[in-house]
Scaffold this motif. Structure first.
Motif, PDB file in Angstrom:
ATOM      1  N   GLY A  89       0.764  -1.300   0.355  1.00 54.58           N
ATOM      2  CA  GLY A  89      -0.081  -0.084  -0.348  1.00 54.58           C
ATOM      3  C   GLY A  89       0.827   0.969   0.070  1.00 54.58           C
ATOM      4  N   THR A  90       1.778   1.358   0.766  1.00 59.12           N
ATOM      5  CA  THR A  90       2.782   2.423   0.860  1.00 59.12           C
ATOM      6  C   THR A  90       3.601   2.611  -0.240  1.00 59.12           C
ATOM      7  OG1 THR A  90       3.166   2.311   3.591  1.00 59.12           O
ATOM      8  CG2 THR A  90       5.006   3.381   2.058  1.00 59.12           C
ATOM      9  N   ILE A  91       3.742   2.090  -0.920  1.00 56.52           N
ATOM     10  CA  ILE A  91       4.562   1.307  -2.131  1.00 56.52           C
ATOM     11  C   ILE A  91       3.604   2.041  -3.503  1.00 56.52           C
ATOM     12  CG2 ILE A  91       5.612   0.270  -3.987  1.00 56.52           C
ATOM     13  CD1 ILE A  91       7.389   0.728  -1.711  1.00 56.52           C
ATOM     14  N   ALA A  92       2.362   1.615  -2.894  1.00 58.70           N
ATOM     15  CA  ALA A  92       1.420   2.249  -3.988  1.00 58.70           C
ATOM     16  C   ALA A  92       1.304   3.619  -4.039  1.00 58.70           C
ATOM     17  CB  ALA A  92       0.704   1.610  -4.205  1.00 58.70           C
ATOM     18  N   LEU A  93       1.117   4.556  -3.481  1.00 56.75           N
ATOM     19  CA  LEU A  93       0.798   5.633  -2.484  1.00 56.75           C
ATOM     20  C   LEU A  93       2.582   6.419  -3.592  1.00 56.75           C
ATOM     21  CD1 LEU A  93      -0.493   7.348  -1.650  1.00 56.75           C
ATOM     22  CD2 LEU A  93       0.533   7.400   0.933  1.00 56.75           C
ATOM     23  N   TRP A  94       3.282   5.897  -2.829  1.00 57.47           N
ATOM     24  CA  TRP A  94       4.544   6.620  -3.754  1.00 57.47           C
ATOM     25  C   TRP A  94       4.681   6.811  -5.147  1.00 57.47           C
ATOM     26  CZ3 TRP A  94       7.330  10.217  -1.619  1.00 57.47           C
ATOM     27  CH2 TRP A  94       7.244  10.233   0.311  1.00 57.47           C
ATOM     28  N   VAL A  95       4.702   5.580  -5.411  1.00 56.77           N
ATOM     29  CA  VAL A  95       4.082   5.206  -7.786  1.00 56.77           C
ATOM     30  C   VAL A  95       3.087   6.340  -7.836  1.00 56.77           C
ATOM     31  CG1 VAL A  95       3.418   4.225  -9.424  1.00 56.77           C
ATOM     32  CG2 VAL A  95       5.083   3.031  -7.730  1.00 56.77           C
ATOM     33  N   PHE A  96       1.957   6.570  -6.944  1.00 55.45           N
ATOM     34  CA  PHE A  96       0.894   7.630  -7.165  1.00 55.45           C
ATOM     35  C   PHE A  96       1.421   9.100  -7.360  1.00 55.45           C
ATOM     36  CE2 PHE A  96      -2.538  10.200  -6.774  1.00 55.45           C
ATOM     37  CZ  PHE A  96      -3.286  10.119  -7.614  1.00 55.45           C
ATOM     38  N   PHE A  97       2.371   9.062  -6.991  1.00 51.96           N
ATOM     39  CA  PHE A  97       2.876  10.929  -6.267  1.00 51.96           C
ATOM     40  C   PHE A  97       3.773  10.987  -7.061  1.00 51.96           C
ATOM     41  CE2 PHE A  97       2.156  10.461  -1.106  1.00 51.96           C
ATOM     42  CZ  PHE A  97       0.936  11.186  -1.566  1.00 51.96           C
ATOM     43  N   ILE A  98       4.565  10.006  -7.476  1.00 47.67           N
ATOM     44  CA  ILE A  98       5.909  10.550  -8.793  1.00 47.67           C
ATOM     45  C   ILE A  98       5.137  10.458  -9.741  1.00 47.67           C
ATOM     46  CG2 ILE A  98       7.124   9.273 -10.213  1.00 47.67           C
ATOM     47  CD1 ILE A  98       8.191   7.606  -7.214  1.00 47.67           C
ATOM     48  N   ILE A  99       3.491   9.502 -10.609  1.00 50.66           N
ATOM     49  CA  ILE A  99       2.784   9.681 -11.520  1.00 50.66           C
ATOM     50  C   ILE A  99       2.120  10.864 -11.936  1.00 50.66           C
ATOM     51  CG2 ILE A  99       0.729   9.041 -13.459  1.00 50.66           C
ATOM     52  CD1 ILE A  99       2.578   6.183 -12.076  1.00 50.66           C
ATOM     53  N   ALA A 100       1.626  10.813 -10.554  1.00 50.59           N
ATOM     54  CA  ALA A 100       0.794  12.481 -10.798  1.00 50.59           C
ATOM     55  C   ALA A 100       1.809  13.624 -10.571  1.00 50.59           C
ATOM     56  CB  ALA A 100      -0.301  12.145  -9.148  1.00 50.59           C
ATOM     57  N   ILE A 101       2.732  14.055  -9.926  1.00 55.53           N
ATOM     58  CA  ILE A 101       4.088  14.812 -10.608  1.00 55.53           C
ATOM     59  C   ILE A 101       4.088  15.202 -11.686  1.00 55.53           C
ATOM     60  CG2 ILE A 101       6.444  16.038  -9.316  1.00 55.53           C
ATOM     61  CD1 ILE A 101       5.446  14.779  -6.687  1.00 55.53           C
ATOM     62  N   LEU A 102       4.315  13.879 -12.385  1.00 57.37           N
ATOM     63  CA  LEU A 102       4.879  13.566 -13.875  1.00 57.37           C
ATOM     64  C   LEU A 102       4.212  14.561 -14.503  1.00 57.37           C
ATOM     65  CD1 LEU A 102       6.879  10.157 -14.311  1.00 57.37           C
ATOM     66  CD2 LEU A 102       7.970  12.797 -13.704  1.00 57.37           C
ATOM     67  N   ASP A 103       2.572  13.648 -14.431  1.00 58.34           N
ATOM     68  CA  ASP A 103       1.238  14.334 -14.829  1.00 58.34           C
ATOM     69  C   ASP A 103       1.155  16.093 -14.909  1.00 58.34           C
ATOM     70  OD1 ASP A 103      -1.081  13.462 -16.363  1.00 58.34           O
ATOM     71  OD2 ASP A 103      -2.025  14.868 -14.704  1.00 58.34           O
ATOM     72  N   CYS A 104       1.440  16.158 -13.862  1.00 62.90           N
ATOM     73  CA  CYS A 104       1.631  17.738 -13.927  1.00 62.90           C
ATOM     74  C   CYS A 104       2.531  18.819 -14.319  1.00 62.90           C
ATOM     75  CB  CYS A 104       1.395  18.499 -12.096  1.00 62.90           C
ATOM     76  SG  CYS A 104      -0.087  18.040 -11.047  1.00 62.90           S
ATOM     77  N   VAL A 105       3.672  18.065 -13.976  1.00 65.43           N
ATOM     78  CA  VAL A 105       4.861  19.253 -15.318  1.00 65.43           C
ATOM     79  C   VAL A 105       4.645  18.746 -16.713  1.00 65.43           C
ATOM     80  CG1 VAL A 105       7.155  19.129 -15.853  1.00 65.43           C
ATOM     81  CG2 VAL A 105       6.615  18.389 -13.070  1.00 65.43           C
ATOM     82  N   LEU A 106       3.705  17.706 -17.258  1.00 62.25           N
ATOM     83  CA  LEU A 106       3.531  17.168 -18.592  1.00 62.25           C
ATOM     84  C   LEU A 106       2.447  18.792 -18.403  1.00 62.25           C
ATOM     85  CD1 LEU A 106       3.787  16.560 -21.607  1.00 62.25           C
ATOM     86  CD2 LEU A 106       1.847  14.678 -20.056  1.00 62.25           C
ATOM     87  N   LEU A 107       1.839  18.877 -18.346  1.00 61.80           N
ATOM     88  CA  LEU A 107       0.392  19.988 -17.755  1.00 61.80           C
ATOM     89  C   LEU A 107       0.920  21.213 -18.134  1.00 61.80           C
ATOM     90  CD1 LEU A 107      -2.547  19.896 -18.082  1.00 61.80           C
ATOM     91  CD2 LEU A 107      -2.980  20.604 -15.433  1.00 61.80           C
ATOM     92  N   GLY A 108       1.636  21.636 -16.757  1.00 59.63           N
ATOM     93  CA  GLY A 108       2.094  22.718 -17.224  1.00 59.63           C
ATOM     94  C   GLY A 108       2.799  23.619 -18.313  1.00 59.63           C
TER      95      GLY A 108
END
Length: 201
Positions: free
Chosen positions: A134-153
């Motif tokens: 569960g913790t690993i999945a949360l960190w993976v989600f955070f990384i993907i979300a940040i990359l998505d925000c960078v691409l959006l910007g």
């Protein structure tokens, strides 16, 4: 021999004073007699005196009602994206373009709150494996979300440059887009004005 004129005795008038009845006194007061005449300065000051309601509770109630109405009008205007009620951060055509683009897009970061709640529930399980994954999945989600925000910007900035000119793009639009993308769609302010996949032109 001529008689001398007699002078009136003051003591005689004091002996028989003129008694004013209650009706006469009231009539004299009502007519304004016996009172000092106000000066011109006093009369002008009386005319300039503001009109204050006699009922202070009613005046306070009216003031509260007006303040409540103004706050409700500002809340509705902000939710609708009316520039008159928006903060400086949200004001302007470029910020509106960014909001519409983010709201038309499916953003990974907007599901962050549900994912965090799910991981917290998983940590309640006694199995260490469940907590670990569960913790690993949360960190993976955070990384993907940040990359998505960078691409959006970068995407938003490129579209703004094509629409308004590269030298006229406002500062902070990428950060503004990323922060909005991390919020659930239902709690965003100003409220979304476009549907999904309805990108601005």
């Amino acid at each position: 021999m001529a008689k001398r004129p007699t002078t009136p005795d003051p003591s005689a008038s004091d002996a028989n004073p003129v008694i004013e009845t209650a009706e006469q006194s009231a009539a004299r007061i009502a007519s304004g007699k016996g009172q000092r005449t106000p000066t011109r300065k006093e009369r002008e000051a009386a005319r300039k005196r503001p009109l204050v309601p006699n009922d202070r509770k009613e005046a306070a109630r009216q003031s509260r009602a007006k303040a409540t109405e103004a706050r409700e009008r500002a809340r509705v205007g902000m939710a609708a994206g009316d520039d008159r009620y928006l903060t400086v951060r949200d004001r302007g055509p470029q910020r509106r373009f960014v909001r519409d683009y983010v709201d038309a897009r499916y953003n990974i970061g907007e599901y962050m709150i549900p994912v965090v709640v799910l991981v917290l529930v998983l940590t309640l399980f006694p199995q260490p494996e469940v907590q670990f994954y569960g913790t690993i999945a949360l960190w993976v989600f955070f990384i993907i979300a940040i990359l998505d925000c960078v691409l959006l910007g970068f995407t938003v900035r490129r579209k703004l440059a094509a629409k308004y000119g590269a030298d006229k793009v406002e500062k902070g639009v990428r950060w503004y887009a990323g922060m909005r993308a991390l919020q659930l769609r239902v709690i965003r302010l100003p409220k979304p004005q476009v549907k999904r996949r309805q990108f601005p032109q």
